[in-house]
Design a protein around this motif. Structure first.
Motif, PDB file in Angstrom:
ATOM      1  N   GLY A  56       0.819  -1.203   0.000  1.00  0.00           N
ATOM      2  CA  GLY A  56       0.000   0.000   0.000  1.00  0.00           C
ATOM      3  C   GLY A  56       0.856   1.257   0.000  1.00  0.00           C
ATOM      4  O   GLY A  56       1.994   1.261   0.472  1.00  0.00           O
ATOM      5  N   LEU A  57       0.310   2.325  -0.564  1.00  0.00           N
ATOM      6  CA  LEU A  57       0.985   3.635  -0.621  1.00  0.00           C
ATOM      7  C   LEU A  57       2.297   3.571  -1.374  1.00  0.00           C
ATOM      8  O   LEU A  57       3.235   4.325  -1.089  1.00  0.00           O
ATOM      9  N   ARG A 101      -0.643  -1.221   4.544  1.00  0.00           N
ATOM     10  CA  ARG A 101      -0.600   0.100   5.163  1.00  0.00           C
ATOM     11  C   ARG A 101      -2.019   0.657   5.289  1.00  0.00           C
ATOM     12  O   ARG A 101      -2.940  -0.087   5.584  1.00  0.00           O
ATOM     13  N   THR A 102      -2.216   1.944   5.045  1.00  0.00           N
ATOM     14  CA  THR A 102      -3.541   2.540   5.283  1.00  0.00           C
ATOM     15  C   THR A 102      -4.492   2.386   4.104  1.00  0.00           C
ATOM     16  O   THR A 102      -5.643   2.811   4.183  1.00  0.00           O
ATOM     17  N   GLU A 103      -4.041   1.780   3.013  1.00  0.00           N
ATOM     18  CA  GLU A 103      -4.934   1.563   1.863  1.00  0.00           C
ATOM     19  C   GLU A 103      -5.921   0.431   2.113  1.00  0.00           C
ATOM     20  O   GLU A 103      -7.019   0.417   1.567  1.00  0.00           O
ATOM     21  N   GLY A 104      -5.482  -0.577   2.847  1.00  0.00           N
ATOM     22  CA  GLY A 104      -6.344  -1.726   3.097  1.00  0.00           C
ATOM     23  C   GLY A 104      -6.156  -2.822   2.072  1.00  0.00           C
ATOM     24  O   GLY A 104      -5.964  -2.557   0.887  1.00  0.00           O
ATOM     25  N   THR A 156      -0.659   1.811  10.273  1.00  0.00           N
ATOM     26  CA  THR A 156       0.661   2.421  10.521  1.00  0.00           C
ATOM     27  C   THR A 156       1.497   1.553  11.458  1.00  0.00           C
ATOM     28  O   THR A 156       2.549   1.987  11.924  1.00  0.00           O
ATOM     29  N   LYS A 157       1.023   0.340  11.719  1.00  0.00           N
ATOM     30  CA  LYS A 157       1.689  -0.529  12.687  1.00  0.00           C
ATOM     31  C   LYS A 157       2.451  -1.658  11.995  1.00  0.00           C
ATOM     32  O   LYS A 157       1.938  -2.311  11.090  1.00  0.00           O
TER      33      LYS A 157
END
Length: 417
Positions: free
Chosen positions: A289-290, A317-320, A394-395
Motif C-alpha cells: 500500500g501507498l 498500510r492505510t490503503e487496506g 501504521t503498525k
C-alpha cells in the motif's frame, strides 16, 4: 486526515531536510568513506543478490570487505540488522556503519544503493570507487513520477567513479552511458564485453537473471585483478541470499520464498519456475500500500505464467488489503484470469484457463496453497523475501514468509515439529 506533505515538492524536501541531515552526519563522522573503496550496486531488481554475491567473491579472494545491503550489514563475523522495509540506510545510520567499517581496518565496502537513497541525499558524501546497475524497469513512479527521472536519479551513482558496470541489454544503457564516468564495463546474456558465451558459470541459484547478476560481479572482480578461474569458483560456491528463490520445501511438491515485488521481478521468477514445473504453478503475492500502483500489474503477469494465483496481503498500510486486492484482480482479469472460490479451486485437478482467488490473510493464503498442493506442484510465495514485518495501517507486525511457510508445513505434517 489532512496532510500538508503532499503539497510540498520532493525536491524541496530533499534539499531542505534530507541534504542538511546528510551533511551533518558526514561532518560528525568525519567523512569515513574517504578511507574506504566503495562499490555501489543499484537497479530495480537484483540489487541485494548482486551486492551479496560481489561481497562473497571479494571475501573469498582475500579482500578485506564489508557489505551493507537491504538484508543486513556484514562486518567480519558480525551481522547487523538494517531494519524493517529499509532500502538505503538513513545518513546517520549509514555514516556510523561506514565509520565502524573503516575503524576496523576494512578496505572495501559493497553498498547497495537505491534510487530513493540517491534522490534524498542519503548517500551524499560517500565516495564511490565504482558502480553496478542490474536493470531499471518501471517502479517507484509514485516518487520519481517518470521512468526517465527514475533513471536519472539512479544515474547519479555513476558520476565521479573510476568504473561503471552497465547492462548493455537493458533499456537504461543508452541513458546511463552518456553520463557514466570512468571506465565503462558492459555485460549481458548475449552482448557486452562479458556475456555467458565468453564467461560460463554454473550457479547454485535458479534463473538467467542470476547469470546476469554473476556477469556484473565478474566484471568488477576482473577489474579489481581477480583471475577468471577464481571468480568462477567463488560464484559457483555462492549459496544465495535469504528470501531470494529460497527453497523451503522440496519433496512431493516444492515451496519457494522470493522477494519479487515488481511486475518485472515476478515475470522473471515465474518464467524460471514455469520451466521447472511438472504439474501446476501456484503464485501467492500482494502489493504494498501507498507505493507505486504500477506494481498491481503483477496480477496480469501472474495469470500469464501461473495456473493458480492467490492474491493476498503485502504491507497494505492505510490503503487496506481489500482495495489493493481488487486492483490486482482487475489486472488479472485483463490477463485472462478468472476468479474462483477456494472451494471451486480445491475441487479441481486441472484448469483450462488461469484462475485466481483473493485471500486477505497472508498466512491463510499460504495455508490454502499448501493444502491444495499436489505432487510436482510448485508454490511461489512472493513479495516479502527477507523482510521481517508486515505493515497494517501504521503498525508494523512481526511476520516472515519463512516462519509462515514452516508453520503451515508443520501443521500438515510435511516437516517435523
Amino acid at each position: 486526515m489532512f496532510s500538508l506533505r503532499k503539497f510540498i515538492p520532493n525536491y524541496l524536501v530533499n534539499y531542505a531536510w534530507h541534504l542538511p541531515k546528510a551533511i551533518l552526519a558526514n561532518l560528525y563522522y568525519h567523512f569515513p568513506s574517504k578511507n574506504l573503496k566503495i562499490i555501489g550496486v543499484t537497479g530495480t531488481d537484483g540489487k541485494t543478490t548482486t551486492a551479496t554475491m560481489l561481497y562473497h567473491v571479494l571475501h573469498e579472494n582475500g579482500f578485506k570487505v564489508a557489505l551493507i545491503s537491504t538484508v543486513s550489514a556484514k562486518i567480519g563475523d558480525e551481522e547487523i540488522d538494517t531494519g524493517f522495509h529499509v532500502t538505503s540506510p538513513a545518513p546517520w545510520a549509514l555514516q556510523k556503519l561506514l565509520q565502524k567499517i573503516a575503524d576496523k581496518g576494512y578496505e572495501y565496502v559493497v553498498l547497495e544503493t537505491t534510487s530513493h537513497g540517491l534522490a534524498q541525499f542519503r548517500v551524499w558524501g560517500v565516495k564511490y570507487l565504482g558502480a553496478i546497475v542490474t536493470n531499471i524497469t518501471q517502479d517507484h513512479l509514485d516518487y520519481h513520477k517518470t521512468w526517465e527521472r527514475y533513471v536519472l536519479d539512479k544515474g547519479k551513482l555513476f558520476k565521479n567513479v573510476l568504473f561503471s558496470v552497465l547492462n548493455i541489454e537493458d533499456k537504461s544503457y543508452p541513458i546511463l552511458k552518456k553520463f557514466a564516468s570512468g571506465k565503462i564495463l558492459t555485460y549481458g546474456l548475449k552482448d557486452g564485453e562479458l556475456n555467458k558465451n565468453n564467461f560460463s558459470v554454473k550457479l547454485k541459484m535458479l534463473g538467467e537473471y542470476n547469470i546476469l547478476n554473476a556477469l556484473a560481479v565478474a566484471a568488477v572482480a576482473k577489474e579489481l585483478g581477480i583471475k577468471e578461474e577464481k571468480i568462477r569458483a567463488s560464484l559457483e560456491d555462492f549459496a544465495g541470499v535469504l528470501g531470494r528463490m529460497q527453497v523451503m520445501y522440496d519433496e512431493d511438491f516444492k515451496v519457494i520464498v522470493d522477494f519479487a515485488h515488481t511486475p518485472n521481478a515476478l515475470k522473471v521468477a515465474l518464467q524460471e519456475l514455469r520451466k521447472k514445473t511438472r504439474k501446476r504453478l501456484i503464485a501467492i503475492f500482494g502489493c504494498a500500500g501507498l507505493r507505486d500502483h504500477n506494481r498491481r500489474k503483477m496480477g496480469e503477469v501472474s495469470v500469464r505464467f501461473a495456473d493458480i494465483t492467490i492474491i493476498t496481503a503485502e504491507d497494505p498500510r492505510t490503503e487496506g488489503v481489500e482495495k489493493i486486492s481488487e486492483e490486482i484482480a482487475t489486472w488479472a482479469i485483463k490477463g485472462g484470469g478468472q476468479e474462483m472460490s477456494k472451494k471451486e479451486i480445491q475441487a479441481k485437478d486441472k484448469f483450462k484457463y488461469p484462475v485466481y482467488v483473493k485471500i486477505n490473510d497472508r498466512e491463510e493464503a499460504i495455508a490454502f496453497a499448501i493444502k491444495i498442493a499436489q505432487k510436482n506442484d510448485i508454490i511461489g510465495v512472493f513479495g516479502k523475501g527477507h523482510e521481517r514485518s508486515m505493515c497494517y495501517g501504521t503498525k508494523e507486525c512481526l511476520w516472515t514468509d519463512q516462519e509462515g511457510v514452516s508453520k503451515i508445513l508443520k501443521k500438515y505434517g510435511k516437516i517435523k515439529q
